[in-house]
Design a protein around this motif. Sequence first.
Motif, mmCIF file in Angstrom:
data_model
loop_
_atom_site.group_PDB
_atom_site.id
_atom_site.type_symbol
_atom_site.label_atom_id
_atom_site.label_comp_id
_atom_site.label_asym_id
_atom_site.label_seq_id
_atom_site.Cartn_x
_atom_site.Cartn_y
_atom_site.Cartn_z
ATOM 1 N N THR A 184 0.837 -1.189 0.000
ATOM 2 C CA THR A 184 0.000 0.000 0.000
ATOM 3 C C THR A 184 0.877 1.247 0.000
ATOM 4 O OG1 THR A 184 -0.079 0.228 2.413
ATOM 5 C CG2 THR A 184 -1.727 -1.222 1.366
ATOM 6 N N GLU A 185 0.283 2.355 -0.401
ATOM 7 C CA GLU A 185 0.951 3.628 -0.166
ATOM 8 C C GLU A 185 1.136 3.774 1.354
ATOM 9 O OE1 GLU A 185 2.249 5.589 -2.257
ATOM 10 O OE2 GLU A 185 1.401 4.894 -4.149
ATOM 11 N N THR A 199 -10.048 3.951 2.541
ATOM 12 C CA THR A 199 -9.750 3.583 1.156
ATOM 13 C C THR A 199 -8.267 3.851 0.916
ATOM 14 O OG1 THR A 199 -11.980 4.095 0.397
ATOM 15 C CG2 THR A 199 -10.258 4.009 -1.266
ATOM 16 N N SER A 201 -4.711 3.378 -1.502
ATOM 17 C CA SER A 201 -4.144 3.133 -2.838
ATOM 18 C C SER A 201 -2.968 2.171 -2.738
ATOM 19 C CB SER A 201 -3.673 4.449 -3.468
ATOM 20 O OG SER A 201 -4.760 5.330 -3.662
ATOM 21 N N LEU A 202 -2.775 1.384 -3.781
ATOM 22 C CA LEU A 202 -1.645 0.470 -3.857
ATOM 23 C C LEU A 202 -0.508 1.118 -4.639
ATOM 24 C CD1 LEU A 202 -3.456 -2.919 -4.605
ATOM 25 C CD2 LEU A 202 -2.866 -1.904 -2.394
ATOM 26 N N GLN A 203 0.717 0.797 -4.258
ATOM 27 C CA GLN A 203 1.874 1.340 -4.950
ATOM 28 C C GLN A 203 1.986 0.747 -6.352
ATOM 29 O OE1 GLN A 203 5.594 1.353 -2.811
ATOM 30 N NE2 GLN A 203 4.579 1.536 -0.826
ATOM 31 N N SER A 204 2.437 1.576 -7.280
ATOM 32 C CA SER A 204 2.690 1.098 -8.641
ATOM 33 C C SER A 204 3.979 0.288 -8.673
ATOM 34 C CB SER A 204 2.798 2.275 -9.611
ATOM 35 O OG SER A 204 1.596 3.013 -9.626
ATOM 36 N N GLU A 211 -3.941 -4.634 -10.248
ATOM 37 C CA GLU A 211 -5.389 -4.496 -10.100
ATOM 38 C C GLU A 211 -5.835 -5.228 -8.843
ATOM 39 O OE1 GLU A 211 -7.272 -5.922 -13.631
ATOM 40 O OE2 GLU A 211 -6.672 -4.190 -14.829
ATOM 41 N N ARG A 213 -6.561 -0.935 -8.080
ATOM 42 C CA ARG A 213 -5.667 0.159 -7.743
ATOM 43 C C ARG A 213 -5.889 0.628 -6.304
ATOM 44 N NH1 ARG A 213 -1.810 0.094 -8.723
ATOM 45 N NH2 ARG A 213 -1.324 2.302 -8.502
ATOM 46 N N THR A 214 -7.085 0.399 -5.770
ATOM 47 C CA THR A 214 -7.368 0.776 -4.385
ATOM 48 C C THR A 214 -8.050 -0.391 -3.674
ATOM 49 O OG1 THR A 214 -9.530 1.734 -4.939
ATOM 50 C CG2 THR A 214 -7.631 3.219 -4.950
#
Length: 315
Positions: A184-185, A199, A201-204, A211, A213-214
């Motif tokens: 995660t971020e 909620t 966000s996931l790190q790129s 998939e 993205r959140t």
Amino acid sequence: MRNSLLEFSSKEFLIFLFFLSVSATFWFLSTLNDTYEMEYPVRIEITDIPKNIVITESLPDTIRVTLKDKGFNLLQYAVGDELRTIQLHFSQYSKPKGKGGFNQNDIQKILKGRLMATTTITSVKSDKWDFYYNYGAMKRVPIIVEGQLIPATNYYVTRTVLTPDSASVYATTEALDTIKAVYTEPQNISDIKESSTHTVSLQSIVGARVEPRTITMSLIAEQMTEVTLQLPIKSVNVPEGKSLKTFPARVEVKVTVGLSRINIIKPELFNVVADYEDLPTNPNDKLPIKIVTQPRGIVRAHLKTNMVDYLLENY
């Protein structure tokens, strides 16, 4: 007499407004005839992607193009469709080994066919120029929370529930072999007193598509309480023919647990031992003791002392 003066004044004011508007129009037209530079956002799209291709890391949605020309022409670009979208055909801009891209020259060639002959392209800016793709290789990996979740004093986070708790990663087979988890971020949440839902966000991952993205992160928080127990110290691993006794024979243990789980604190579910194999080399030293069994769901169990006197006897 008064009405006549008002009528005369109104006419003069209307004449003044007419000449003012004419002057403003001439000034505006004269200004638009000067040469300027203006930056425009241009949308980028990859088109004609084959069905067996997965774009794992796309191009930026928008690039910035700066044009130089007379104001009339620049105004037309601002309201027209010439600069709204540039479509890049996948087959033309893809490269081997799962990578593709474009550059400033590519954009200039496309735009020159849309712009007036008097217009000059002075710069093309993009956050990145490359995209990545694969032929549909995918695997599921666990999601790990990165950061710090700090409860308030006398509280603790009993559980962190992620929904979903795993993610699909699309990338080349070689890249997938190195990807073990998605993070995660960073989540830095402090003074947690109540259960809450976030909620996140996931790190790129460079060269991969993740998939979803959140995800949803639920923090289950609870107030803590402390219970004190008096537990017997049991001797273990004592050879036959020997006896190991500790002084004292019982020890105080402080157990911290959530209020909802206080009913699991039963003395018979704990084991405190003195291990014969931990006997000190110097007989005058004390013998360490430790907790080897405790029920699940407690926050911590702490011995009042972890060293005791002992007596070793033969019989």
